[in-house]
Design a protein around this motif. Structure first.
Motif, short mmCIF file in Angstrom:
data_model
loop_
_atom_site.label_atom_id
_atom_site.label_comp_id
_atom_site.label_asym_id
_atom_site.label_seq_id
_atom_site.Cartn_x
_atom_site.Cartn_y
_atom_site.Cartn_z
N LYS A 48 11.08 -29.41 41.52
CA LYS A 48 11.86 -29.17 42.75
C LYS A 48 11.14 -29.77 43.95
CE LYS A 48 13.85 -24.79 41.22
NZ LYS A 48 13.77 -23.32 41.41
N ILE A 49 9.83 -29.55 44.03
CA ILE A 49 9.05 -30.09 45.15
C ILE A 49 9.12 -31.61 45.18
CG2 ILE A 49 6.70 -30.39 46.04
CD1 ILE A 49 6.15 -27.47 45.14
N LYS A 50 8.96 -32.24 44.02
CA LYS A 50 9.01 -33.70 43.96
C LYS A 50 10.38 -34.23 44.40
CE LYS A 50 5.36 -34.46 40.59
NZ LYS A 50 5.00 -34.95 39.26
N ALA A 51 11.44 -33.56 43.97
CA ALA A 51 12.79 -33.98 44.36
C ALA A 51 12.98 -33.82 45.87
CB ALA A 51 13.83 -33.16 43.61
N LEU A 52 12.49 -32.72 46.42
CA LEU A 52 12.58 -32.50 47.86
C LEU A 52 11.74 -33.51 48.63
CD1 LEU A 52 12.49 -28.60 47.93
CD2 LEU A 52 14.43 -30.06 48.57
N ALA A 56 12.96 -35.93 51.54
CA ALA A 56 12.26 -35.98 52.84
C ALA A 56 11.99 -37.43 53.25
CB ALA A 56 10.96 -35.18 52.77
N VAL A 57 11.56 -38.24 52.30
CA VAL A 57 11.30 -39.66 52.59
C VAL A 57 12.60 -40.34 53.06
CG1 VAL A 57 10.70 -41.89 51.54
CG2 VAL A 57 9.31 -39.86 51.07
N ASN A 58 13.70 -40.05 52.37
CA ASN A 58 14.99 -40.64 52.76
C ASN A 58 15.44 -40.15 54.14
OD1 ASN A 58 15.26 -42.18 50.44
ND2 ASN A 58 16.32 -40.56 49.33
N TYR A 62 15.98 -42.49 57.52
CA TYR A 62 17.26 -42.59 58.21
C TYR A 62 17.29 -41.78 59.51
CZ TYR A 62 18.87 -44.87 53.99
OH TYR A 62 19.01 -45.75 52.94
N GLY A 63 16.14 -41.26 59.92
CA GLY A 63 16.05 -40.56 61.19
C GLY A 63 16.78 -39.24 61.24
N LYS A 64 16.97 -38.60 60.12
CA LYS A 64 17.68 -37.31 60.07
C LYS A 64 16.65 -36.18 60.24
CE LYS A 64 21.48 -39.04 57.34
NZ LYS A 64 22.40 -38.76 56.24
N GLU A 65 16.28 -35.94 61.50
CA GLU A 65 15.19 -35.03 61.83
C GLU A 65 15.46 -33.58 61.41
OE1 GLU A 65 12.15 -35.90 62.92
OE2 GLU A 65 12.86 -37.96 62.71
N GLU A 66 16.68 -33.09 61.67
CA GLU A 66 16.99 -31.69 61.33
C GLU A 66 16.94 -31.46 59.82
OE1 GLU A 66 17.34 -28.92 63.21
OE2 GLU A 66 16.63 -30.27 64.78
N ALA A 67 17.53 -32.38 59.08
CA ALA A 67 17.52 -32.28 57.61
C ALA A 67 16.08 -32.38 57.10
CB ALA A 67 18.40 -33.36 56.99
N LEU A 68 15.31 -33.25 57.71
CA LEU A 68 13.91 -33.42 57.32
C LEU A 68 13.13 -32.12 57.53
CD1 LEU A 68 11.52 -35.19 56.43
CD2 LEU A 68 11.27 -35.92 58.83
N LYS A 69 13.33 -31.47 58.68
CA LYS A 69 12.64 -30.21 58.96
C LYS A 69 13.00 -29.14 57.93
CE LYS A 69 12.11 -30.87 63.93
NZ LYS A 69 12.58 -30.47 65.25
N LYS A 70 14.28 -29.07 57.56
CA LYS A 70 14.72 -28.08 56.56
C LYS A 70 14.04 -28.32 55.21
CE LYS A 70 19.32 -26.45 57.77
NZ LYS A 70 20.76 -26.53 57.43
N VAL A 71 14.04 -29.58 54.80
CA VAL A 71 13.45 -29.94 53.51
C VAL A 71 11.94 -29.68 53.53
CG1 VAL A 71 12.93 -31.89 51.99
CG2 VAL A 71 15.24 -31.58 52.85
N GLU A 72 11.28 -30.05 54.61
CA GLU A 72 9.83 -29.80 54.70
C GLU A 72 9.52 -28.31 54.67
OE1 GLU A 72 8.80 -32.00 58.25
OE2 GLU A 72 8.26 -33.77 57.07
#
Length: 138
Positions: A48-52, A56-58, A62-72
């Protein structure tokens, strides 16, 4: 002083590696690693961590900061969940011990090579100077 070939030194290095691989600390590391690999809960969480992490890299690309914060945040939560498992902490502690041993061996070899160069040139090991500077003044 005996002279050795590169091949002979590498053979000694392989011999040292075999000796180190049979050390108690490394044997324990191998046992713990096997237990971690057998744990379906731990392996599932790692997947799960590897998939997340890929997500996160994607998101970052693509500059999706909110989605990145959630995933992190989810990655951190899952990592903390794994870290609470005693065998995981013991595994990490064993990794630290092994890294310390490897660093000690590396530093010892480097220091002894330097000292041998100093001694072989008639230098002063305590001062850390070779004898070559003495010979230049002749």
């Amino acid at each position: 002083m005996a002279k050795y070939t590169k091949k002979e030194v590498l053979e000694e290095a392989h011999d040292l590696a075999r000796k180190m691989a049979s050390m108690e600390e490394i044997e324990r590391f191998k046992q713990l690693e096997a237990k971690l690999n057998e744990s379906t809960k731990i392996q599932s969480t790692i997947k799960k961590i590897k998939a997340l992490q890929k997500q996160a890299v994607n998101f970052q690309a693509y500059g999706k900061e909110e989605a990145l914060k959630k995933v992190e945040k989810e990655i951190d939560r899952l990592q903390a969940e794994i870290d609470e498992i005693p065998i995981v902490q013991e595994f990490k502690d064993t990794q630290v011990v092994i890294n310390d041993i490897l660093q000690l061996v590396t530093n010892t070899i480097a220091r002894e090579i330097t000292n041998e160069v100093i001694r072989s040139t008639g230098g002063d090991v305590l001062a850390g100077t070779t004898g070559s500077s003495k010979n230049e003044h002749c």
